[in-house]
Design a protein around this motif. Structure first.
Motif, PDB file in Angstrom:
ATOM      1  N   ARG A 231       3.751  11.421  10.751  1.00  0.00           N
ATOM      2  CA  ARG A 231       3.018  11.801   9.536  1.00  0.00           C
ATOM      3  C   ARG A 231       3.973  12.251   8.428  1.00  0.00           C
ATOM      4  NH1 ARG A 231       0.255  14.473  13.799  1.00  0.00           N
ATOM      5  NH2 ARG A 231      -1.788  13.587  14.238  1.00  0.00           N
TER       6      ARG A 231
ATOM      7  N   GLU B  66       3.705  -1.478   8.017  1.00  0.00           N
ATOM      8  CA  GLU B  66       3.085  -0.754   9.132  1.00  0.00           C
ATOM      9  C   GLU B  66       3.345  -1.441  10.465  1.00  0.00           C
ATOM     10  OE1 GLU B  66      -1.373   0.831  10.447  1.00  0.00           O
ATOM     11  OE2 GLU B  66      -0.948   0.296   8.366  1.00  0.00           O
TER      12      GLU B  66
ATOM     13  N   TYR C 276       3.418   9.124   7.448  1.00  0.00           N
ATOM     14  CA  TYR C 276       3.454   7.675   7.589  1.00  0.00           C
ATOM     15  C   TYR C 276       2.498   7.222   8.691  1.00  0.00           C
ATOM     16  CZ  TYR C 276       7.366   7.200   4.329  1.00  0.00           C
ATOM     17  OH  TYR C 276       8.162   7.189   3.208  1.00  0.00           O
ATOM     18  N   PRO C 277       2.276   5.905   8.823  1.00  0.00           N
ATOM     19  CA  PRO C 277       1.277   5.408   9.783  1.00  0.00           C
ATOM     20  C   PRO C 277       1.620   5.627  11.247  1.00  0.00           C
ATOM     21  CG  PRO C 277       1.667   3.791   8.055  1.00  0.00           C
ATOM     22  CD  PRO C 277       2.735   4.841   7.914  1.00  0.00           C
TER      23      PRO C 277
ATOM     24  N   ILE D 151      -0.838   5.744  18.992  1.00  0.00           N
ATOM     25  CA  ILE D 151       0.189   6.188  18.042  1.00  0.00           C
ATOM     26  C   ILE D 151       0.885   7.421  18.602  1.00  0.00           C
ATOM     27  CG2 ILE D 151       0.664   6.995  15.697  1.00  0.00           C
ATOM     28  CD1 ILE D 151      -1.892   5.602  14.795  1.00  0.00           C
TER      29      ILE D 151
ATOM     30  N   TRP E 275       2.950  10.591  17.804  1.00  0.00           N
ATOM     31  CA  TRP E 275       3.282  11.443  16.664  1.00  0.00           C
ATOM     32  C   TRP E 275       4.455  12.364  16.952  1.00  0.00           C
ATOM     33  CZ3 TRP E 275       1.592   9.438  12.586  1.00  0.00           C
ATOM     34  CH2 TRP E 275       0.283   9.000  12.412  1.00  0.00           C
TER      35      TRP E 275
ATOM     36  N   GLN F 162       8.795   7.791  11.611  1.00  0.00           N
ATOM     37  CA  GLN F 162       7.549   7.183  11.128  1.00  0.00           C
ATOM     38  C   GLN F 162       6.316   8.032  11.400  1.00  0.00           C
ATOM     39  OE1 GLN F 162       8.043   2.590  11.833  1.00  0.00           O
ATOM     40  NE2 GLN F 162       9.145   3.743  13.394  1.00  0.00           N
TER      41      GLN F 162
ATOM     42  N   VAL G 139       1.504   4.635   0.736  1.00  0.00           N
ATOM     43  CA  VAL G 139       0.856   5.674   1.544  1.00  0.00           C
ATOM     44  C   VAL G 139       1.063   7.073   0.966  1.00  0.00           C
ATOM     45  CG1 VAL G 139       0.978   4.319   3.665  1.00  0.00           C
ATOM     46  CG2 VAL G 139       2.854   5.875   3.106  1.00  0.00           C
TER      47      VAL G 139
ATOM     48  N   ASN H 255       0.860  -1.178   0.000  1.00  0.00           N
ATOM     49  CA  ASN H 255       0.000   0.000   0.000  1.00  0.00           C
ATOM     50  C   ASN H 255       0.897   1.227   0.000  1.00  0.00           C
ATOM     51  OD1 ASN H 255      -2.199   1.766   0.259  1.00  0.00           O
ATOM     52  ND2 ASN H 255      -1.979   1.771   2.479  1.00  0.00           N
TER      53      ASN H 255
END
Length: 320
Positions: free
Chosen positions: A233, A210, A235-236, A248, A250, A231, A48, A46
């Protein structure tokens, strides 16, 4: 120079836009779907950072073809030959370019790789460089062959990695550096030279998925910080589990503060600041995603009374 472009990402689009605005003739674009299957491994990927290039009206006069596993680039070799390109540029491209296509342009097919080759060849070079705490990386434009990023170097340039860089800011640096290199190369056709790579020196890194974003609280604060910023944003994201729900991370900040009596992954509050306890250190967390909502971590901890709660790095550990 007449150029054919291979790509399917935001990075591809930025370079296409730059070339068009600098009067570089793009004769055709070959792109892919968001979800692709790699022919040899049969692994579904996938993308992204995928961009649907058909949506961009300023490209309406440029032929755009969609390449898939069942119809590889080889199927278009006659059409590509008829364009008589000086060079084919591949950026944000996941398929190998077959030799039947590589021999068509007189300057070959140029791959754009976000590292200072031979370091960080292979997959996700910027992610790996950030995870490993590198102080610099680079951009390498190379002539594609049958190897993984091991072809002759056309041009390369180093890029500093600042302590507060994330995958997003680093990609922007790479994009701007790539534009500058391409502008010079494509306006100086007669001065293009190729430098052999020592393929035995290539450091080939594996593909990341992921699930590779799971955090490890046995690492120290700097290692966790690097892992998160590599990893974040778009990214997942790096993640763990809180009350059996995905958490998560960030934005974080490393701390030397040690909580001797606390468990790894325990949420600690000191002076109204929420920390996660690590090995001989801790991490300050600024922004997280939890229960499908973006939170300031301090607010999340206070509102849900999470002081003393454990953040786990797997569902299995939660059950033990």
């Amino acid at each position: 120079m007449n150029v054919i472009f291979l790509g399917a990402t935001k990075f591809s689009l930025e370079l296409i836009d730059f070339l068009v605005n600098n009067d570089i003739k793009i004769q055709a674009i070959y792109t892919t779907k968001e979800n692709i299957v790699l022919p040899k491994s049969k692994t579904k990927i996938n993308n992204v950072n995928h961009v649907d290039l058909y949506e961009y009206k300023y490209l309406k006069d440029t032929p755009i073809r969609e390449v898939a596993e069942e119809k590889s680039l080889s199927a278009y070799k006659e059409e590509i030959s008829n364009f008589n390109p000086d060079v084919i540029i591949a950026a944000g491209w996941y398929y190998m370019v077959p030799e039947a296509v590589r021999v068509i342009p007189k300057n070959g097919v140029w791959g754009i790789h976000a590292s200072f080759l031979p370091k960080y060849a292979g997959w996700s070079p910027l992610v790996w460089a950030l995870i490993n705490g590198e102080n610099d990386t680079g951009v390498t434009i190379f002539k594609m062959d049958n190897s993984i990023d091991g072809g002759d170097i056309v041009k390369q340039k180093k890029i500093n990695i600042d302590f507060d860089d994330t995958i997003d800011t680093l990609y922007k640096k790479v994009t701007e550096t790539t534009k500058s290199i391409l502008k010079n190369l494509l306006s100086e056709e007669s001065k293009i030279n190729f430098t052999k790579q020592n393929q035995e020196s290539l450091e080939v890194y594996p593909r990341r998925t992921e699930s590779d974003g799971i955090l490890d609280f046995n690492q120290n604060a700097l290692q966790v910080y690097n892992f998160v910023r590599a990893q974040t944003r778009p990214y997942p994201g790096a993640f763990a589990y809180l009350d059996e729900k995905k958490l998560i991370l960030w934005i974080t900040k490393p701390s030397n503060k040690v909580f001797q009596d606390k468990e790894l992954g325990e949420i600690v509050i000191e002076n109204e600041i929420a920390y996660i306890s690590l090995v001989e250190s801790s991490i300050i967390v600024n922004e997280v995603e939890y229960e499908n909502k973006t939170w300031n971590f301090n607010k999340l901890v206070m509102e849900k009374k999470l002081e003393g709660s454990l953040i786990y790095t797997s569902i299995k550990k939660m059950e033990e």
